[in-house]
Every structure is written in structure tokens, then in C-alpha cells.
Scaffold this motif. Sequence first.
Motif, short mmCIF file in Angstrom:
data_model
loop_
_atom_site.label_atom_id
_atom_site.label_comp_id
_atom_site.label_asym_id
_atom_site.label_seq_id
_atom_site.Cartn_x
_atom_site.Cartn_y
_atom_site.Cartn_z
N PRO A 156 18.93 -28.75 -19.21
CA PRO A 156 18.99 -29.89 -18.29
C PRO A 156 18.01 -29.72 -17.12
N GLU A 157 17.72 -30.83 -16.44
CA GLU A 157 16.88 -30.85 -15.24
C GLU A 157 15.49 -30.26 -15.46
N ASP A 197 18.40 -34.93 -18.88
CA ASP A 197 19.79 -35.03 -18.43
C ASP A 197 20.58 -33.79 -18.83
N LYS A 198 21.91 -33.83 -18.67
CA LYS A 198 22.74 -32.65 -18.95
C LYS A 198 22.68 -32.22 -20.41
N TYR A 241 15.47 -36.77 -22.59
CA TYR A 241 14.60 -37.51 -21.68
C TYR A 241 14.17 -38.81 -22.36
#
Length: 642
Positions: free
Chosen positions: A443-444, A463-464, A468
Amino acid sequence: MVKKTIIILVLFNISLVVSQEGKVTQANKDFENYAFMDAIDSYEDLVKNGYTEEEIYKKLGNANYVNALYENAADWYSKLIKLENTTIDANYYYRYAQSLKSLGSYDESNEWMQKFYEQKTNDQRAINYKEKENYIERIRENSGRYEVKNLTINSTASDFAPSFYSDKLVFSTARDTGFATKNIHKWNNGAFLNLHVSKILKDQQFSTPERFTKELNTKTHESSSVFTKDGKTVYFTRNNSKDGRFSRDREGVSRLKLFKSTLIQGEWSKAQELPFNSDAYSVAHPALSADEKTLYFSSDMPGTIGASDIFKVSVNEDNSYGVPENLGKRINTEARESFPFIDEKTIYFSSDGHPGLGGLDVFAAKLDGSSEEILNLGEPLNGKQDDFSYVIRDGNGYFASNREGGKGEDDIYSFQENQPLRFDCLAQLKGIVLDQETQQAIPEAQVSIVDASGKIVATAVSDKNGAYNLDVDCTQNDLVIVANKEAYDSKNTTFNMIAGQINRVSILLQKAQVELVPAVGSDLIVGLELNPILFDLDSSEIRKDAALILNKASDFLKKNSGIRIEVKSHTDAKASKSYNQRLSGSRAKATYEYLVKLGVDASTISFKGFGEDELLNDCVNWEQCSKDENEKNRRSELIVVE
């Protein structure tokens, strides 16, 4: 060229007519009276006799340019620019660049457009160039949609400005006028223009052209018409005249005006001037909106941005008109925009201010605000010379061009549109970012799209679940997807978008190995064993190869947030020291901004340009070194300062 009279007869920037200071020769008189072909002969004789004055080169370049003699114009502009101890207005760089395009010298043209941009950063032409530096590729992507044929009705003179009139084609021509030689126009030594008409038969065959009507054709120029759908009203262009003959202003110029005539019991009425005409400026090239409530035209009236702009005015039910309104900088530039045509919600027009293939090209734009794009119609409709006066109906249409292989100076061509124009073509790019060893979602992670010029065009954060989603221009090729995440190595993947479907790219990131921190005073790029960050000649743009190097450097800096660096940028030894100092400063700033855009803390970076003071080799004399040797000096370094 005859059509140049209609396009430019004082729609062309009057700044081309330089001041009358200095010795008044017959050549100057010819030039100032718009007798350009006579002026060219006189100036060339002066040059043969040893004159090399700056003003003569300017006038020879301009006189050839306005007559679309681009090869000759390029030759004289080249001589002008090479003169020593002269300060050349940047507009001459632009005309030189345009002339080079018409010779197919696009790389050299781009070099002069870069120089033009550096002096005219707020000029719309410069902005358009900088925003679309890959314009040739974009034009090629939009090419091949037309089948183009030369019409049988063309003559050895100039034929252009076609318009639909029921099942007929009305056009302007300089073929036999029936007048004496005194009606040769001195702008280009061509005959005056009249409106002719020919019936459209099967298989793009035409009846023998005839004069449209004696009520409208006079002993001045008549050109560029548009008819209402019921065929009972025509708007057209005519020179300012009195009693059917030229009427000139104090400068000796016969301005262009729009006229209107109506069909009454089978006869065309005496043409009436439109109320927004003037003896002080020109109004030309009418076009009607689909509902016929708006009239579009080209003019150099007050409020014009460039040499000629496209305006619109409301047509009221009582046959009065509103106040003309400029279409603004999205469409108009400091150059020439002319010959508008409206097809439903799309405006087509000719311009040499938007990035094109040479001379005037035909462009399209949406009038309803659904897209901000200005599209070049591409080859084979556009080419290296002038392409203009485009009209279309149900996918078939006509335009004019002075391209090679024609019958006359300008010819009318038919075209069939095999594929419709596509504005704002976006495609979805989806994927997931995973740990290469564990296959677990990351994530991130920052996911960025870098185009062929090294520009970041889209960015997202996973996202978690590591997923994307990005919208990407489907017309672009050679894109690079860059993924960054703290504690992982940066990953670059090259791909091409496919229109009309969801594009999927999964990204595997590898855990970063422990790296040694480079010593203070050393170049981080060298310490990371990366290739140098290099620049193109006379450019501060981040190249595609440099972008990939900076991506890796940024990944390291984000993982080692305690490191501070100074961006030191340099140039080769071409140009003056003061210019190179400014250029190196621009390169340093561009490098800094790119690192910040990638997520590096701006407070950990300083930047400075060093011009040509720190060459890596003995290339003090730029001309005595190879291309590769000079390129080594055009660089940015990331020096560790803490």
C-alpha cells in the motif's frame, strides 16, 4: 500567391512592413505599397551589387514569406540571423522556424522555436510549442484519416475557398477575369479574384465552372463565401471598393470587408456591407453556425491578438448584428488564424500559430467546451505548404493547398473522412503493486506515468490492497510507469496505451539493499553508480533518460531523509557566458523541481547554475569538440552537502 492577398492583405501583421527610415529606394516604395514581387526583384538586384543591410534581408524574407515562397524566405532569414552586431526581433526566429518546416527541416525548426520561446515565453505560439514539443508525433498519430484528390475544375491560376451551395460548389479563382492587364495585383503579380460556381456531379465530377453572378463579381477581389442552408443568402469577402473599383485608405491599402446578398425572384440583390466593417481594418472569411444564428469571421480589428484572429458575432432575427467577440487565446495566437468553418459543434480553421507541419495547417476545436484540445488534422490533408479553406458535409469536403503536384498556384482538393476526429482520448491504466519476494500487496506506493519527453503526466498512490488506477492519454506511446516505496528499489516499466480497453500493468518491487551513504562533497549520481543527468543542446527540459536516473536518486533520498544535496548544473561552451549562466540556472531549477515532484523534501535540496565554468574536458572551443564531448558538459550533479 493570389490567396495570400485574401488571407493577409492587412490581416498579416503590419509589423512586417518595417519603417521608412533611411534611403528611400524604388524597392522600398514597392515594399511599402505591397508590390512584393517587384520589391523582391529590386532587393535581389541590390544584394547582387553588394548591399548586405539588415533591412534588406528583413524585407526579402518577409516579402517571400507572405507569398508562401518559404524556401526563399528561409534563405533570407538565415542570412539576416547570421549578420554580426545586430539585434534581431524574436518574431524573425518564428518566421524562420516556420519556413524551415515547409522544407521538412523539423529538427532545425525546433531549435529556432526554442530560441523564440526563450525570448517570448508569454507568447501563445511559444506556449503552444512548449506544451506540445512532441507535436510531430501527435500529428502523425492523427494522420491517415483522409483520402485526398485534386479536382478537375482547377486551373493554372489560383483556385481556393470552396463553399457549399445546394448541389453546387462555389469557389474563388484568379483564372481569366476578362479584364485588362491593369488588373494584375502587385502583391503577387496575380490576377484579381472572382467567385465561380460548378455543379457537383457523380463520383466527384463537376460541370464546367462559370462565373457565379455578375451582380456580385466586380473589378476588385471577391472571395470566401458561405450560404445559408436555404440558398437564399450569401456572405462573402470583397476588397473595400467604391463604384465597383478599389478604394484605399491613407496608407494606400484596400481593406477587406464582408458583404451580404439575398436571392430575390431568382436575382441576387446588390451586396450590402456588414455594419462592423471598417476602412481601418479588415474583416474576411465568413462562416455560419449550424443554426445560422452566429457568424464567424477573421479580422485584425481592435482586440486582435495576432496578425489575424477569428471572431464571432450574433445574427439577430431582425437582420441586425451583435458586437463582434474574439474567440480568445485557446484558438487565436500572435500569428495568423483564418478561414473558419463550423460543422455542428466543431470549428475548423487554418493557422500558422499552432504547432503544424509547415505554412498554414488546418486545425479543429470544440465550441461547446467539451474539450480544450486543438487538433491538427494531420497528413495527407495537411502538409509542408499552405493548407486552408476547409469545408465538410457528411464526412466529405474540400480544402485548398499550394502543395507540389497541383495544377496552379493554389488548387482545391476533395477529401473523404474515413475516421472521425477524436478529442481527449483517455484510457484506463490499472494494476497492483506487489512485493517481489512475498507477493504481498504494497500500500501507499507512489505510481507515476512519465511520457516520452520525461514529463510526469499522471500520478496515483496504491490503496490498502496495492491497487492503483490512472487515466492516461491513449494517443501517447513509449510511456514509463515508475513505482516508488520507502525501503524498496524504484521500478521502471515501459508500455504503450491501447485505446478502447482497460490497460493492466502489475508492478513487482524488490526490497532495497543496504547502501553506503556517499561522502560529503561527492556526487550522489556517481555514488549510486548511475549514468550522468544530461541535457539536450540549448534546453533545460528533463530528458527521458535523465528522468529515469532522477527516479532512482529520489528513491534513495526519500529513504535517507537526513541527506542534503545541492543541485549543480552546467552547460557546454556554446553561446555567451551570460546566456550559459542563465541556461544552467534553468537546468538546476528543472532538476530541483523534478526531484520535489517525485516526493523528495524540498528543504533538503538547494540548486545553482555554474554556466560553462566547470567543463569536464578541454571543450572550451565548442566547434572543435564532438557532439558526445560537448554533451558531457551539459549536466546536473547532485552534490552531497550534509
